[in-house]
Design an enzyme around this catalytic site. Structure first.
Site, PDB file in Angstrom:
ATOM      1  N   ASP A  94       1.048  -1.181  -0.114  1.00 21.54           N
ATOM      2  CA  ASP A  94       0.207   0.027   0.042  1.00 21.54           C
ATOM      3  C   ASP A  94       0.935   1.183  -0.039  1.00 21.54           C
ATOM      4  OD1 ASP A  94      -2.393   1.707   0.201  1.00 21.54           O
ATOM      5  OD2 ASP A  94      -2.099   1.591   2.346  1.00 21.54           O
ATOM      6  N   MET A  95       0.142   2.346  -0.324  1.00 20.26           N
ATOM      7  CA  MET A  95       1.242   3.590  -0.260  1.00 20.26           C
ATOM      8  C   MET A  95       1.041   4.393   0.929  1.00 20.26           C
ATOM      9  SD  MET A  95       1.865   6.409  -3.293  1.00 20.26           S
ATOM     10  CE  MET A  95       0.331   7.241  -3.080  1.00 20.26           C
ATOM     11  N   ASP A  96      -0.223   5.135   0.722  1.00 22.53           N
ATOM     12  CA  ASP A  96      -0.497   6.127   2.345  1.00 22.53           C
ATOM     13  C   ASP A  96      -0.414   5.305   3.508  1.00 22.53           C
ATOM     14  OD1 ASP A  96      -1.294   8.828   0.735  1.00 22.53           O
ATOM     15  OD2 ASP A  96      -2.530   7.137  -0.187  1.00 22.53           O
TER      16      ASP A  96
ATOM     17  N   LYS B  87     -10.522   0.196  -2.264  1.00 19.19           N
ATOM     18  CA  LYS B  87     -10.604  -0.848  -1.235  1.00 19.19           C
ATOM     19  C   LYS B  87     -11.571  -0.041  -0.298  1.00 19.19           C
ATOM     20  CE  LYS B  87      -5.614  -0.906  -1.326  1.00 19.19           C
ATOM     21  NZ  LYS B  87      -4.199  -0.396  -0.871  1.00 19.19           N
TER      22      LYS B  87
ATOM     23  N   ASP C  71      -1.707  -0.787   6.061  1.00 19.31           N
ATOM     24  CA  ASP C  71      -2.047  -0.210   7.479  1.00 19.31           C
ATOM     25  C   ASP C  71      -3.253   0.006   7.877  1.00 19.31           C
ATOM     26  OD1 ASP C  71      -2.308   1.796   5.294  1.00 19.31           O
ATOM     27  OD2 ASP C  71      -2.040   3.282   6.874  1.00 19.31           O
TER      28      ASP C  71
END
Length: 216
Positions: free
Chosen positions: A8-10, A142, A167
């Site tokens: 995931d990124m953020d 998501k 996260d």
């Protein structure tokens, strides 16, 4: 080692949630929207388009379209990412280590596509990723599994040979629906994760790489 790790990124690669909060508050309040913390938490894991439509439905504004306002938010987030130090400690070293071990790396995020290169280029890791995916191009973001299913296709890998690092509960739900095992990144307990995950790491510093050896 497993074949691929999907990041995931953020909140995993970049600590950008404060930037999204700041940008959305600035943009939407400038249009006369009254934002409360309670409602803001509802929108926290939505895509930018979903967030914009959420606030417009509650408090319609005039003279600007949904897409224009959405882009105002994205532009402000990009500006903040470029100005501020927002790297998650240790994540670049983890990415480089996995790459050196022959693991394919992918990125799957709810964020709009045009933010992704800004983040990865700032950290000089864009070439480390086999593929990058944004929920902007999926039916839904998501917690639906579409972005992870698409990423598996791009990697030409089965779910059993991959693992996701997430996260958030919504991201974990999406990975579960796609049949992919999950490492929950808790960021020292800052991330309140309650959904089903297979492994947990509090930090990317001093990672135990044995968790990447097999997920079957």
């Amino acid at each position: 080692m497993i074949n691929a790790v999907i990041f995931d990124m953020d909140g995993v690669i970049v600590d950008s949630e404060p930037f999204w909060q700041k940008a959305e508050r600035e943009v939407f309040t400038s249009l006369g929207v009254e934002i409360t913390d309670e409602l803001r938490r509802i929108t926290q894991r939505m895509t930018t388009n979903e967030v914009t439509r959420f606030w417009f439905k509650r408090n319609p504004w005039k003279n600007k379209g949904i897409e224009e306002v959405e882009n105002m938010v994205i532009d402000r987030v990009i500006e903040l990412i470029e100005l501020e130090n927002c790297l998650i400690p240790g994540v670049v070293d983890t990415i480089k280590e996995l790459k050196s071990r022959g693991v394919k790396l992918a990125l799957a995020t709810n964020s709009p596509y045009r933010i992704i290169p800004k983040v990865l280029n700032k950290m000089n890791i864009i070439k480390d990723f086999e593929t990058i995916s944004s929920a902007e191009f999926e039916k839904k973001g998501k917690p639906e599994p579409y972005i992870y299913l698409s990423t598996l296709q791009k990697l030409n890998e089965k779910a059993d040979n991959c693992i996701v690092i997430e996260d958030s509960n919504s991201g974990i739900i999406a990975a579960n629906k796609a049949g992919i095992k999950v490492i929950a990144f808790t960021n020292g307990g800052k991330n309140l994760i309650t959904e089903n995950f297979d492994f947990k790491i509090p930090s990317f510093e001093n990672v135990d790489y044995t968790i990447f050896e097999s997920v079957k």
